[in-house]
Design a protein around this motif. Structure first.
Motif, PDB file in Angstrom:
ATOM      1  N   PRO A   1      24.414  11.129  20.839  1.00 41.81           N
ATOM      2  CA  PRO A   1      25.839  11.404  20.609  1.00 41.81           C
ATOM      3  C   PRO A   1      26.303  12.719  21.229  1.00 41.81           C
ATOM      4  O   PRO A   1      27.413  12.815  21.747  1.00 41.81           O
ATOM      5  CB  PRO A   1      25.934  11.445  19.073  1.00 41.81           C
ATOM      6  CG  PRO A   1      24.822  10.556  18.619  1.00 41.81           C
ATOM      7  CD  PRO A   1      23.706  10.807  19.594  1.00 41.81           C
ATOM      8  N   TRP A   2      25.423  13.718  21.186  1.00 47.23           N
ATOM      9  CA  TRP A   2      25.789  14.997  21.805  1.00 47.23           C
ATOM     10  C   TRP A   2      25.999  14.822  23.316  1.00 47.23           C
ATOM     11  O   TRP A   2      26.967  15.333  23.884  1.00 47.23           O
ATOM     12  CB  TRP A   2      24.677  16.007  21.537  1.00 47.23           C
ATOM     13  CG  TRP A   2      24.820  17.309  22.274  1.00 47.23           C
ATOM     14  CD1 TRP A   2      25.796  18.252  22.115  1.00 47.23           C
ATOM     15  CD2 TRP A   2      23.963  17.821  23.299  1.00 47.23           C
ATOM     16  NE1 TRP A   2      25.590  19.308  22.976  1.00 47.23           N
ATOM     17  CE2 TRP A   2      24.477  19.074  23.703  1.00 47.23           C
ATOM     18  CE3 TRP A   2      22.799  17.343  23.898  1.00 47.23           C
ATOM     19  CZ2 TRP A   2      23.866  19.851  24.690  1.00 47.23           C
ATOM     20  CZ3 TRP A   2      22.192  18.123  24.879  1.00 47.23           C
ATOM     21  CH2 TRP A   2      22.720  19.358  25.268  1.00 47.23           C
ATOM     22  N   LEU A   3      25.123  14.064  23.956  1.00 41.30           N
ATOM     23  CA  LEU A   3      25.267  13.844  25.397  1.00 41.30           C
ATOM     24  C   LEU A   3      26.509  13.012  25.714  1.00 41.30           C
ATOM     25  O   LEU A   3      27.177  13.244  26.731  1.00 41.30           O
ATOM     26  CB  LEU A   3      24.007  13.174  25.960  1.00 41.30           C
ATOM     27  CG  LEU A   3      22.777  14.073  25.993  1.00 41.30           C
ATOM     28  CD1 LEU A   3      21.523  13.281  26.350  1.00 41.30           C
ATOM     29  CD2 LEU A   3      22.976  15.218  27.003  1.00 41.30           C
ATOM     30  N   PHE A   4      26.822  12.039  24.841  1.00 39.45           N
ATOM     31  CA  PHE A   4      28.086  11.312  25.031  1.00 39.45           C
ATOM     32  C   PHE A   4      29.264  12.291  24.970  1.00 39.45           C
ATOM     33  O   PHE A   4      30.234  12.172  25.717  1.00 39.45           O
ATOM     34  CB  PHE A   4      28.272  10.249  23.947  1.00 39.45           C
ATOM     35  CG  PHE A   4      27.460   8.996  24.171  1.00 39.45           C
ATOM     36  CD1 PHE A   4      27.456   8.339  25.399  1.00 39.45           C
ATOM     37  CD2 PHE A   4      26.709   8.452  23.145  1.00 39.45           C
ATOM     38  CE1 PHE A   4      26.706   7.178  25.595  1.00 39.45           C
ATOM     39  CE2 PHE A   4      25.962   7.291  23.324  1.00 39.45           C
ATOM     40  CZ  PHE A   4      25.967   6.657  24.560  1.00 39.45           C
ATOM     41  N   GLY A   5      29.163  13.248  24.069  1.00 38.44           N
ATOM     42  CA  GLY A   5      30.233  14.244  23.940  1.00 38.44           C
ATOM     43  C   GLY A   5      30.372  15.075  25.206  1.00 38.44           C
ATOM     44  O   GLY A   5      31.477  15.356  25.675  1.00 38.44           O
ATOM     45  N   VAL A   6      29.228  15.462  25.770  1.00 44.33           N
ATOM     46  CA  VAL A   6      29.272  16.229  27.029  1.00 44.33           C
ATOM     47  C   VAL A   6      29.880  15.366  28.134  1.00 44.33           C
ATOM     48  O   VAL A   6      30.709  15.840  28.928  1.00 44.33           O
ATOM     49  CB  VAL A   6      27.845  16.685  27.427  1.00 44.33           C
ATOM     50  CG1 VAL A   6      27.876  17.400  28.776  1.00 44.33           C
ATOM     51  CG2 VAL A   6      27.255  17.603  26.356  1.00 44.33           C
TER      52      VAL A   6
ATOM     53  N   ALA B   1      29.796   8.545  16.312  1.00 45.38           N
ATOM     54  CA  ALA B   1      30.992   8.621  17.165  1.00 45.38           C
ATOM     55  C   ALA B   1      31.790   9.874  16.814  1.00 45.38           C
ATOM     56  O   ALA B   1      32.342  10.548  17.697  1.00 45.38           O
ATOM     57  CB  ALA B   1      31.843   7.369  16.988  1.00 45.38           C
ATOM     58  N   GLY B   2      31.821  10.194  15.535  1.00 45.71           N
ATOM     59  CA  GLY B   2      32.478  11.426  15.116  1.00 45.71           C
ATOM     60  C   GLY B   2      31.793  12.647  15.696  1.00 45.71           C
ATOM     61  O   GLY B   2      32.441  13.595  16.126  1.00 45.71           O
ATOM     62  N   ARG B   3      30.460  12.591  15.761  1.00 46.85           N
ATOM     63  CA  ARG B   3      29.713  13.709  16.363  1.00 46.85           C
ATOM     64  C   ARG B   3      30.129  13.914  17.810  1.00 46.85           C
ATOM     65  O   ARG B   3      30.268  15.036  18.287  1.00 46.85           O
ATOM     66  CB  ARG B   3      28.214  13.393  16.351  1.00 46.85           C
ATOM     67  CG  ARG B   3      27.412  14.153  15.333  1.00 46.85           C
ATOM     68  CD  ARG B   3      25.941  13.771  15.487  1.00 46.85           C
ATOM     69  NE  ARG B   3      25.245  14.595  16.458  1.00 46.85           N
ATOM     70  CZ  ARG B   3      24.079  14.270  17.005  1.00 46.85           C
ATOM     71  NH1 ARG B   3      23.495  13.116  16.706  1.00 46.85           N
ATOM     72  NH2 ARG B   3      23.508  15.081  17.866  1.00 46.85           N
ATOM     73  N   VAL B   4      30.285  12.800  18.526  1.00 48.20           N
ATOM     74  CA  VAL B   4      30.684  12.894  19.934  1.00 48.20           C
ATOM     75  C   VAL B   4      31.995  13.664  20.062  1.00 48.20           C
ATOM     76  O   VAL B   4      32.173  14.488  20.955  1.00 48.20           O
ATOM     77  CB  VAL B   4      30.846  11.481  20.538  1.00 48.20           C
ATOM     78  CG1 VAL B   4      31.412  11.558  21.948  1.00 48.20           C
ATOM     79  CG2 VAL B   4      29.511  10.749  20.527  1.00 48.20           C
TER      80      VAL B   4
END
Lengths: 351, 192
Positions: B73-78, B150-153
């Protein structure tokens, strides 16, 4: 019962990213990691580079670029397939922020309107040693074709006969330069480095890189022995960066040579050159026009040689490239006249 | 017997100077992140941006919350932020990016094809949603993330993410064309 989430799930398919792109992206990451480990230079970097410089004499294509930065066995100008790895991205971007090359690249990008014509005509005059100047008419179309002639008439004939000499040559370099015009510089450095084959294995695990390197060196073992040169180890750290700088320079110059009529190519090349450690940029005047002199020195070429590229200070158009003599290598100079044309006009002799 | 280190452990090792550790994190998630980019920007742009995502992730890994063993999720956010930066930096003369144009291989002239028609309606409806609603919907539907991930993203607490998803689903369900589409699909399903 079908709901909105079912509908959405049904449209999740997309063309998948290709395996090569994953490798390229990992190469970018590897470059960034390598840069992290290199202490940044606080002093004003001396920059040198030379146009089309530094392909190592006699080595196979696979070993060329990498060895170029490691061994001091350099030949001159003519662009040949060079190689390199690609560290230098984020640190280079920091350096690039104040570079006159980056400033000029931004100006070129901002002021360029629709591109006239569909090809770049580059009239190149080459002098080397005591040999009389050689003139060539080089036509690079935006579609990737390349026609060449010794004068207007023979170029016209070459176009009329469809004698496309491109064979993919410089296409990857031009593509990398186009990306570099507005793209991430770390990515751009990798793309420009890998525009020509090399033995550095950027982005691969260390063991795989060592294997590729060893294979390339083994292929040239005889040559190394004949020349009395110790087989260089896989470059890492600063040596790797130097190898990459060498390839970025050489391939960028090739891109400028082939696509100089396109302002985006020029902007991309200038941004890339700004990332090379050891390049010095000075203001100059050439034939009454304001120019920038871009000097690349020995550290870009494995410790020997130098190349001086002169460009128009307002447009970035290449004007000349000079390599002073060193050792047994005679001096050489290329001058360029670049303009945009249409293929039809060239075929009709209207240029 | 030792188990493979989780992503959080690899990121910690990377910060301690292990150059291969972060590459391993990337290898684990590159297919998913590549697909994420391709669904939203098309393959060509996804391929251009993927390296930027990794470099951005590398640069910000010190801020990674290591209480989460899965870095996906972190990488999706990036990747999400990289896309946003890209679209913001595009020249003004280029069409503004929206989800109506992101379907690779989608043929707008094949409107007689019901699937394509459905996609057209849905993409238009998605384009009308608020950006965060659209993102959380697609993260759950396309990337198979939980609402919390998804919220983390998107940097949302789980409760906020659930509310956002609920609002997004309602908005999509009631969007022009989607009501009719759902009715048609359910009628066909019942008929079969």
């Amino acid at each position: 019962m079908v709901d909105e989430m079912d509908l959405l799930t049904g449209m999740k398919d997309a063309e998948p990213v290709r395996p090569r792109a994953f490798e390229d992206a990992r190469a970018v990451l590897a470059a960034a990691i390598a840069v992290e480990g290199v202490p940044e230079t606080k002093t004003a970097p001396r920059r040198r580079a030379r146009w089309g410089m530094g392909r190592v004499a006699g080595l196979s294509a696979a070993a060329l670029g990498a060895a170029a930065a490691v061994v001091a066995l350099v030949v001159t100008s003519t662009p040949a397939p060079g190689r390199g790895a690609a560290p230098g991205a984020s640190a280079s971007q920091a350096q690039a922020a104040s570079s006159p090359l980056v400033t000029l690249a931004a100006l070129i990008t901002a002021s360029s309107g629709p591109l006239p014509g569909n090809a770049s005509l580059i009239i190149r005059t080459q002098t080397e040693g005591g040999i009389p100047p050689q003139v060539s008419y080089n036509l690079y179309t935006d579609a990737g074709a390349f026609y060449v002639g010794g004068d207007k008439y023979s170029l016209k004939q070459a176009v009329a006969r469809g004698e496309n000499m491109a064979d993919g040559i410089t296409a990857r370099e031009v593509k990398a330069a186009l990306y570099a015009a507005a793209g991430n510089l770390a990515t751009a450095r990798v793309q420009m480095t890998d525009a020509s084959p090399n033995a550095l294995g950027l982005g691969l695990p260390l063991a795989a890189r060592e294997q590729i390197w060893a294979k390339a060196m083994a292929a040239d073992a005889k040559l190394f022995k004949e020349k009395g040169i110790k087989v260089p180890p896989l470059p890492t750290g600063k040596a790797l960066r130097a190898a990459v700088d060498n390839l970025v320079w050489n391939n960028s110059v090739d891109a400028l040579s082939a696509g100089g009529g396109n302002p985006r190519v020029r902007a991309g090349v200038l941004r890339l050159l700004s990332t090379i450690t050891g390049v010095i940029v000075t203001r100059s005047t050439t034939g009454g026009q304001a120019t920038l002199t871009i000097t690349a020195g020995p550290e870009v070429f494995g410790g020997q040689g130098e190349q001086v590229l002169t460009i128009n200070a307002r447009t970035g158009m290449p004007i000349k490239s000079v390599q002073p003599a060193f050792g047994k290598v005679p001096s050489s100079a290329d001058t360029y006249q670049v303009r945009r044309v249409t293929l039809n006009d060239v075929e009709a002799g209207r240029f | 017997m030792t188990s493979d280190p989780d992503d959080a452990e690899l990121i910690a090792r990377s910060l301690d100077g292990d150059e291969d550790a972060f590459v391993e994190v990337v290898r684990r998630h590159e297919a998913a992140v590549g697909a994420y980019l391709a669904r939203r920007a098309g393959r060509e742009l996804a391929e251009d941006l993927l390296g930027e995502v990794w470099v951005a992730a590398l640069a910000s890994r010190a801020t990674y919350d290591r209480s989460f063993p899965d870095a996906g999720p972190w990488l999706f956010g990036v990747a999400h932020n990289t896309l946003r930066r890209h679209w913001r930096s595009r020249p003004a003369e280029e069409p503004v990016a929206d989800v109506t144009g992101m379907a690779s291989g989608w043929d707008p002239w094949a409107a007689v094809d019901s699937r394509v028609h459905a996609e057209s309606v849905l993409r238009h409806a998605l384009a009308l949603l608020k950006p965060q609603e659209r993102e959380i919907l697609t993260l759950v539907a396309w990337e198979d993330l939980t609402v919390a991930d998804a919220g983390r993203v998107l940097g949302m607490p789980p409760g906020t993410a659930r509310r956002c998803l609920h609002q997004a689903r309602m908005a999509l369900r009631n969007a022009p064309g989607v009501v009719a589409l759902l009715t048609d699909q359910n009628m066909m399903k019942e008929a079969n």
